[in-house]
Scaffold this motif. Structure first.
Motif, PDB file in Angstrom:
ATOM      1  N   ALA A  53       0.614  10.295   4.587  1.00 34.10           N
ATOM      2  CA  ALA A  53       1.697   9.498   4.010  1.00 34.10           C
ATOM      3  C   ALA A  53       1.363   8.930   2.633  1.00 34.10           C
ATOM      4  CB  ALA A  53       2.091   8.374   4.959  1.00 34.10           C
TER       5      ALA A  53
ATOM      6  N   SER B 227      -5.383  -0.135   4.754  1.00 33.18           N
ATOM      7  CA  SER B 227      -6.246   0.944   4.308  1.00 33.18           C
ATOM      8  C   SER B 227      -7.152   0.443   3.205  1.00 33.18           C
ATOM      9  CB  SER B 227      -5.401   2.122   3.818  1.00 33.18           C
ATOM     10  OG  SER B 227      -6.237   3.215   3.535  1.00 33.18           O
TER      11      SER B 227
ATOM     12  N   LEU C 200       0.789  -1.221   0.000  1.00 35.54           N
ATOM     13  CA  LEU C 200       0.000   0.000   0.000  1.00 35.54           C
ATOM     14  C   LEU C 200       0.826   1.277   0.000  1.00 35.54           C
ATOM     15  CD1 LEU C 200      -2.840  -0.781   2.527  1.00 35.54           C
ATOM     16  CD2 LEU C 200      -3.133  -0.081   0.176  1.00 35.54           C
ATOM     17  N   PRO C 201       1.974   1.293   0.694  1.00 37.82           N
ATOM     18  CA  PRO C 201       2.658   2.568   0.892  1.00 37.82           C
ATOM     19  C   PRO C 201       3.042   3.218  -0.432  1.00 37.82           C
ATOM     20  CG  PRO C 201       3.764   0.819   2.101  1.00 37.82           C
ATOM     21  CD  PRO C 201       2.719   0.182   1.273  1.00 37.82           C
ATOM     22  N   PRO C 202       3.229   4.532  -0.427  1.00 34.12           N
ATOM     23  CA  PRO C 202       3.682   5.196  -1.643  1.00 34.12           C
ATOM     24  C   PRO C 202       5.119   4.819  -1.943  1.00 34.12           C
ATOM     25  CG  PRO C 202       3.658   6.722   0.193  1.00 34.12           C
ATOM     26  CD  PRO C 202       3.049   5.462   0.682  1.00 34.12           C
TER      27      PRO C 202
ATOM     28  N   SER D  76      -0.793   7.287   0.999  1.00 33.18           N
ATOM     29  CA  SER D  76      -1.800   6.279   0.678  1.00 33.18           C
ATOM     30  C   SER D  76      -2.816   6.034   1.782  1.00 33.18           C
ATOM     31  CB  SER D  76      -1.115   4.951   0.384  1.00 33.18           C
ATOM     32  OG  SER D  76      -0.011   5.121  -0.431  1.00 33.18           O
ATOM     33  N   TYR D  77      -2.702   6.711   2.914  1.00 30.94           N
ATOM     34  CA  TYR D  77      -3.529   6.340   4.064  1.00 30.94           C
ATOM     35  C   TYR D  77      -4.426   7.490   4.506  1.00 30.94           C
ATOM     36  CZ  TYR D  77      -0.039   2.651   4.227  1.00 30.94           C
ATOM     37  OH  TYR D  77       0.784   1.613   3.889  1.00 30.94           O
TER      38      TYR D  77
END
Lengths: 424, 372
Positions: free
Chosen positions: B31, B272, A280-282, B33-34
């Motif tokens: 951040a 998420s 998920l993280p960028p 994406s969340y």
């Protein structure tokens, strides 16, 4: 009562041996594509976008990754009370237990599954093509023509027609004849391996031809239906469609995604492609990072330079490393000061520091030149490449390799380095 | 886990200025994406709390949209699940939530119908990772009535937005001051509490009878000598985002490798809602350095020291520096954006210039977007 107008059967059991080491541990439909997707995401997303909510996925070869990916179908909204996605592996029966011996044989062995939904139509798909297609429009065409079997076709250049199954049609698109890989093609309409059958017609044909060894749609079922005089039509499709059966076509299809406005556009609001998100993280690009004409997946950290490449999720590219014209799949780590040219690096690979891939003169591959060609370097999944080695063009590395495996710190062009045995 | 969870997501903060016009703080993007509530929800889920109530009130649309399905945090279960409570008018009550304690009181049946012995209460505007089981163990070991998670912040830092705590040597809280003008301590409450469910019901009901509505003021502070209230000190990353500066700085923290490593690469993961966006795309002319880029973005210009949220488009020859670009922003060609927060779904016309001169500038521009 349970009733579905049309259900899809997705053939995902093949190895896809022309993808070489990429499919030595996973089935071809589970191979990563386009940064964050797997090949099977395209037919599955087409299904749900077309309103087909019941999909049987036929698996056989190395199904673990595929099963994990599909799960209960949440990413494609295929987790349903009735229908949804069902994985259908071969199973033991009281008599005549066998593997899936051909495309139609796999369908034949799952007649009970299909019967349980009382369908009017069956959509047959294969899990190895990249395209966006509305199967509902194809079904409308099928119904309008009172067809019993409709085959999706696309026009190909005449000189390439001899590589495909070719349909010969009359002016109403009714199929009058067909040829498998003809030397002198009479038409340029190539079969895409997508069929809609009336369930009655298909079931009758499957049972009649049940004893045929390696029962295949193109070779047996379609000719059988044709011989019986069932009305068959060709549905012409003119959108983007790509078979990613060879390393070079796989590489090309990935590279087409990075054009400014690609022919196959993933950024359209309409007709989304769904996948199981693995991260998920960028992504992070450091102050030394340079990226041009590339697409990059989630959670990737770039400290080096990336040009004309397709980079997946959760990857680290070290300082001073230069990646050009390459495909790198999920969770691979590349050290500092490396150079990658036209490389396909599978998932969970570890590449040390100052490694050079795809350098030197071109040379034909020594073991399988029909698979490894066009100057592409291929690295299989979970491989390890030690520091300070060079690998030439058209070569293959697979397995946990150490410095001793590289004579004078180099693997020449066209060489194959596959460390046998299972890694830990 | 032997606890249920309550997430307080009702509040508004005028310190968020224009940013809170659009959404509750719990729905603030973080951040790349969340959303900020993801951290509390993921902590609950990762601590094996199966039943969570989210209390919302202020501008809850964006938050409700985010919580439309509970499966992303693994709460789509027959046992427990995710419950979202907004104020409703009933035969006995026609009020909005008048405070945190009142919000819990108006939904007291959620507590009464549960059977887990403990409750974990947290807020939706804090960014942290925590295993609540550890706090619960401590709570039981100390034979506490209420445990308050707290953290030391550097001497001299402004604490006037927080509750400050003074503890004795066995960690029992002796003094608790809400938003003090002159702080007597640099230990602040993180807004995370563990309490026995029956005690919470009793205290909340007594509060309601006395027409008191605030959990901190009317329970923690009022009962601090009567009940055994303990502090549980943490050293890990914890940030509250309820002001424009803190929101900006917290996002910028994710440019540090140790912070990214802590949140993104170490167990457990933060979950998420999944958006099904394609990978980010860098065209010719893209120059990105020390920045976070999220999925679905298309970058044509220069981005430095910035956080770009999902699905943003950055035109040719743009210069984005030290800024936060929220979701689905379209920035036309030749724009200069420096020290800014650009609100989500904005369309910035080509050749625009935005610069935060002293502090962070919040850019809200609702121009028409031409779809090509």
């Amino acid at each position: 009562m349970i009733k579905k107008e049309m259900i899809a059967m997705l053939l995902a059991g093949g190895q896809g041996s022309r993808l070489g080491v990429l499919t030595s541990k996973v089935a071809k439909p589970a191979v990563a594509f386009g940064g964050k997707y797997r090949i099977i995401d395209f037919p599955l997303s087409n299904c749900i976008n077309s309103g087909v909510d019941t999909v049987g996925v036929l698996t056989q070869y190395q199904p673990l990754r595929l099963n994990t990916h599909i799960g209960i179908g949440i990413p494609w909204d295929l987790d349903r009370n009735v229908g949804g996605v069902t994985v259908l592996p071969p199973y033991e029966k009281s008599e005549n237990s066998e593997w899936y011996t051909g495309t139609a044989n796999a369908i034949y062995q799952n007649i009970d599954y299909m019967d349980s939904f009382n369908p009017d139509y069956i959509l047959i798909l294969s899990g190895d093509h990249i395209y966006k297609m509305d199967y509902e429009v194809m079904l409308d065409f099928h119904k309008q023509n009172n067809s019993e079997c409709t085959i999706a076709v696309m026009p190909v250049p005449m000189e390439e027609a001899k590589r495909f199954g070719i349909m010969i049609t009359d002016e109403n698109k009714k199929i009058t004849d067909f040829e498998e890989k003809p030397a002198n093609p009479r038409s340029n309409l190539a079969s895409m391996g997508i069929y809609i059958f009336n369930w009655k017609t298909l079931k009758e044909a499957l049972i009649a031809k049940a004893d045929q060894p390696n029962l295949d749609f193109g070779k047996h079922v379609i000719p059988y239906c044709h011989a019986k005089g069932a009305p068959m039509y060709a549905y012409e499709f003119n959108g983007y469609w790509k078979d990613v059966g060879t390393l070079n076509s796989y590489w090309e299809a990935n590279m087409e995604l990075i054009d400014i406005v690609p022919e196959f556009n993933l950024y359209e609001e309409y007709w989304k492609i769904y996948t199981k998100a693995e991260a998920l993280p960028p992504q992070y690009v450091s102050s030394e990072g340079v990226i041009e004409r590339s697409i990059i997946g989630e959670g990737t950290e770039i400290y080096g330079q990336v040009y004309n490449s397709v980079i997946g999720c959760g990857i680290t590219i070290g300082k001073g490393t230069v990646v050009r014209d390459s495909i790198i799949m999920n969770n691979t780590e590349i050290g500092d000061g490396c150079e990658l040219n036209k490389a396909i690096v599978a998932e969970n690979v570890v590449i040390g520091n100052r490694v050079k891939l795809g350098v030197g003169e071109e040379a034909e591959n020594d073991t399988a030149p029909h698979i490894y060609n066009h100057g592409i370097v291929t690295v299989g999944e979970k491989s390890v490449i030690p520091d300070d080695v060079q690998v030439g063009k058209n070569s293959v590395v697979f397995g946990v390799t150490t410095a001793q495996d590289y004579e004078d710190g180099a693997l020449g062009s066209g060489k194959t380095l596959i460390k046998a045995g299972d890694e830990q | 886990m032997r606890a249920i969870g309550i997430i307080l997501a009702g509040g508004n903060s005028h310190r968020m200025k224009e940013l809170s016009k659009k959404r509750a703080i719990g729905a603030m993007p973080i951040a790349g994406s969340y959303r900020s509530i993801d951290f509390a929800l993921s902590n609950m889920s990762n601590s094996h709390i199966q039943k969570v109530g989210v209390l919302t009130q202020y501008n809850a649309r964006s938050l409700n949209e985010h919580l439309s399905s509970s499966k992303w945090w693994d709460f789509g279960r027959k046992q427990g699940g995710l419950f979202v409570f907004t104020p409703t008018i009933t035969a006995d009550n026609g009020f909005w939530f008048r405070g945190t304690a009142d919000a819990i009181y108006q939904n007291i049946s959620f507590l009464k119908n549960s059977h887990e012995p403990y409750v974990v209460i947290t807020s939706s505007d804090c960014i942290y990772k925590m295993d609540y089981n550890k706090v619960l163990e401590y709570h039981i070991e100390k034979k506490a009535d209420i445990t308050v998670v707290c953290k030391d912040i550097p001497e001299g830092e402004n604490v006037e937005r927080y509750g400050t705590i003074k503890m004795n040597e066995e960690s029992r809280i002796e003094e608790f001051e809400e938003k003090p003008i002159v702080a007597k301590s640099n230990t602040i409450s993180c807004g995370i509490y563990v309490i026995r469910r029956r005690l919470l019901i009793e205290l909340i009901e007594r509060c309601a009878m006395e027409d008191r509505y605030d959990f901190v003021k009317d329970i923690l502070i009022r009962y601090k000598n009567q009940k055994r209230i303990f502090g549980y000190k943490i050293k890990d990353y914890w940030k509250n985002i309820a002001s424009v500066e803190d929101y900006f700085n917290t996002n910028m923290d994710f440019l540090k490798p140790e912070i990214r490593n802590y949140f993104f690469r170490q167990y457990p993961d933060i979950h998420s809602k999944v958006d099904d966006l394609p990978p980010a795309k860098y065209n010719v002319g893209a120059k990105v350095s020390n920045s976070l880029i999220s999925s679905g973005c298309i970058v044509n210009g220069t981005v430095e020291d910035s956080v770009i949220f999902k699905k943003s488009f950055i035109g040719n020859n743009c210069y984005i520096k030290n800024s936060i670009i929220l979701n689905d922003v379209y920035i036309g060609d030749n724009c200069h954006i420096e020290n800014c927060i650009v609100e989500s779904r904005d369309t910035i016309r080509a050749n625009s210039f935005h610069k935060g001169e002293d502090g962070i500038k919040v850019v809200i521009e609702k121009n028409e977007r031409y779809v090509i």
